[in-house]
Structure formats: C-alpha cells, structure tokens
Design a protein around this motif. Structure first.
Motif, PDB file in Angstrom:
ATOM      1  N   ASN A 241       0.734  -1.390  -0.097  1.00 22.95           N
ATOM      2  CA  ASN A 241       0.192  -0.013   0.106  1.00 22.95           C
ATOM      3  C   ASN A 241       0.837   1.621  -0.030  1.00 22.95           C
ATOM      4  N   GLU A 245       0.757   4.153  -3.557  1.00 26.15           N
ATOM      5  CA  GLU A 245       0.243   5.500  -2.322  1.00 26.15           C
ATOM      6  C   GLU A 245       1.819   6.403  -2.865  1.00 26.15           C
ATOM      7  N   GLN A 248       1.081   7.067  -6.926  1.00 28.99           N
ATOM      8  CA  GLN A 248       0.310   7.613  -7.202  1.00 28.99           C
ATOM      9  C   GLN A 248       0.561   9.088  -6.891  1.00 28.99           C
TER      10      GLN A 248
END
Length: 249
Positions: A241, A245, A248
């Motif tokens: 995760n 992130e 992104q």
C-alpha cells in the motif's frame, strides 16, 4: 474463633472444595496464605479467595512472611455484619441466587459469548465475572450494574485470573488502571495487564477454515508461529500500500 451462629451456618453450608479448603484453613489457624493454598494443591490463590467471596463470605487480604521469609498474601474472615448490610444476599444461601440472576441478565445483554475472546459459547459454561477484579475494586454498589460485569469462558477466566495476579496493579490496586486494561474492557483498552500491548482474537469457522489452513501452512513453511505469520502478512500488505501511494504521488 468467635463467630456468630448465622455466619457459622454459611460457612458450614459450603461444599466447593477450593472454598472449603480456604475456610477450613482459616478456622484452624486464623488465616489461609497463598503458601497454604499451594501446599494444598491450589496454584491460583486469587481464584480460591474469589470462590469464597462469591458465596457472600467476606475475606480480608493482608501480608505475611512465608516459610522462606518472602512477603505473600494471606486471607482471613472480614466483618460479617457489615457484609450483610452491603450485600443482603450474603446469608445462608450465599450469592448463588444473585449470580444466576446476574448471569441471566448478562446473557440477555451480550448473548452467549465470551466477552474476552468474543467466541460463542454454551451458556451453561459461561461464568459471570467482575470486570475490575473483586480483589481490587470490590463489589459495585448496585450488584445488577451490568457494565461492571462480563461473561467469560472457563479458559478466559483462568487467563484473566493469572494475568491479574501477576500484574503490578495486584499490589497497587488502582481501579482506574484496571478500567483501561484489556482484561476488564477488551472493547476499549490501553494496556494488557500493565503492558503496552494490543491483542487480536480471530475465530475461524465454516468458510473461513481454509484461510486458517493456509495461515498454518505458510507459518510452518517460514518456520515461525501462526501469530508471527499473521503479522508478516499484514506487514507485507502495508508495504504494498505504501508503494502504491508513492507511485500515485
């Protein structure tokens, strides 16, 4: 030992073996110590004392020296007349009636499950227990105050008794500390028996059994415990995760 006739009647009516041992020892020598209990084959002294108190018999805890000169806990009878004022059911019938009434109310409130482990259990085997140990907080003013009690499975009750007995607060007797403990309020806690820890109880059943089998296989393949394997998996997905992130951004 000078005892009133109604108190003698209560004591003579006790049949529970562990409670009987405590009572007979006090009648014989004036007190019953944790060393006496251990020598009698009872390792959990607080549980033995609680057996007596749950029958409506008042006990006081004090300190003495054991055979090796170490400070240990000992129990003696408390004020019987005062106990009758505080707990009107502390008569010849003991606290059985209250316990059954309390248990029924707790079952209605929480259902037939262990409040500590969250596991569904046979109502017959569930045991009502003080959230804050009696030895620390005593009885609430209202013995039907359901927020002051919980339902425990036999194994959870043993787990809690051992943890509380070995917690530093067993000596300090800080009620507020107990109220923040996992063993008192597992729904919202800050520590476990004085240690900054968190615990997650997961029950696998029906369609989830395959998840459990997979967890076991992976743990064995990595040579670690099931708990450590669960932490490893959580940590793995946390890293994934974090990478997503970062991409992104």
């Amino acid at each position: 030992m000078n005892l009133s006739e109604d108190f003698k009647a209560v004591l003579n009516a006790v049949t529970n073996k562990r409670a009987r041992f405590v009572i007979d020892t006090i009648l014989e020598k004036g007190f019953c110590s944790t060393e006496d209990l251990k020598n009698g084959g009872y390792e959990h002294a607080p549980r033995a004392a609680r057996d007596v108190r749950e029958l409506g018999i008042p006990l006081e805890t004090f300190k003495i020296k054991d055979s090796m000169g170490k400070n240990i806990a000992a129990y003696r009878f408390g004020d019987w007349e005062e106990a009758k004022k505080v707990n009107p059911l502390a008569k010849t019938s003991g606290r059985t009636q209250l316990t059954e009434k309390l248990k029924s109310a707790l079952l209605d409130k929480y259902g037939a499950k262990c409040n500590l482990y969250g596991e569904e259990y046979s109502a017959r085997l569930l045991q009502p227990d003080h959230r804050v140990p009696y030895e620390i907080g005593g009885d609430p003013k209202n013995m039907m105050d359901l927020e002051s009690f919980m339902l425990l499975s036999p194994s959870a009750n043993r787990d809690k008794s051992w943890a509380c007995e070995h917690c530093v607060n067993w000596i300090d007797k800080n009620v507020d500390m107990c109220k923040k403990c996992y063993y008192a309020y597992p729904e919202n806690y800050e520590h476990i028996a004085g240690k900054k820890e968190k615990r997650l109880n997961i029950i696998f059943r029906d369609k989830d059994m395959q998840l459990y089998e997979n967890l076991v296989k992976q743990a064995e393949s990595h040579g670690i415990s099931y708990e450590d394997e669960a932490k490893r998996i959580i940590s793995y997905y946390e890293k994934i995760n974090q990478l997503r992130e970062e991409k992104q951004e």
